[in-house]
Write a protein that holds these residues in place. Structure first.
Motif, short mmCIF file in Angstrom:
data_model
loop_
_atom_site.label_atom_id
_atom_site.label_comp_id
_atom_site.label_asym_id
_atom_site.label_seq_id
_atom_site.Cartn_x
_atom_site.Cartn_y
_atom_site.Cartn_z
N MET A 1 14.05 57.44 55.37
CA MET A 1 14.83 57.39 54.32
C MET A 1 14.32 58.57 53.56
O MET A 1 13.28 59.16 53.29
CB MET A 1 14.19 56.13 53.63
N THR A 2 15.42 59.29 52.67
CA THR A 2 14.94 60.47 52.03
C THR A 2 15.59 60.35 50.57
O THR A 2 16.62 59.46 50.31
CB THR A 2 15.58 61.47 52.58
N THR A 3 15.26 61.10 49.64
CA THR A 3 15.81 61.43 48.22
C THR A 3 16.66 62.51 48.32
O THR A 3 17.39 62.50 47.18
CB THR A 3 14.72 61.72 47.29
N ALA A 4 17.10 63.16 49.47
CA ALA A 4 17.93 64.24 49.33
C ALA A 4 19.26 63.78 49.36
O ALA A 4 19.56 62.73 50.01
CB ALA A 4 17.62 65.23 50.54
N ASP A 5 20.04 64.70 49.00
CA ASP A 5 21.69 64.41 48.91
C ASP A 5 22.21 64.37 50.43
O ASP A 5 21.74 65.31 51.29
CB ASP A 5 22.45 65.38 48.05
N ASP A 16 8.46 66.42 50.71
CA ASP A 16 8.54 65.76 49.27
C ASP A 16 9.75 64.89 49.03
O ASP A 16 10.12 64.30 48.29
CB ASP A 16 8.32 66.79 48.34
N GLU A 17 10.84 65.10 50.00
CA GLU A 17 12.00 64.26 50.09
C GLU A 17 11.95 63.20 50.85
O GLU A 17 12.86 62.33 50.91
CB GLU A 17 13.32 65.40 50.79
N ARG A 19 10.73 59.34 51.90
CA ARG A 19 10.16 58.49 51.60
C ARG A 19 9.44 57.42 52.67
O ARG A 19 8.65 56.66 52.36
CB ARG A 19 10.95 57.49 50.72
#
Length: 66
Positions: A1-5, A16-17, A19
């Motif tokens: 799972m990532t926070t990146a687009d 850091d991207e 999670r």
């Protein structure tokens, strides 16, 4: 799972991207998945990681850094 687009051409993410990291263990990768990668995820600051499938049984181990 990532926070990146989303980018369908992307093949990696900066720590850091990330999670959640999930490893599916095979006999060839068991030591690396259960030891080496767990330490690397913790050092990189990835907040959650899981290991799935142990010795053919559907088992999930959930880890979080202290």
């Amino acid at each position: 799972m990532t926070t990146a687009d989303f980018d369908g051409d992307r093949t990696w993410f900066a720590p850091d991207e990330v999670r959640l990291a999930v490893e599916v263990v095979s006999s060839e990768s068991a030591h690396r998945d259960r030891t080496v990668k767990l330490h690397k995820y913790a050092e990189a600051g990835i907040p959650h990681w899981r290991i799935e499938d142990e010795d053919g049984a559907p088992v999930v181990h959930v880890y979080e850094p202290d």
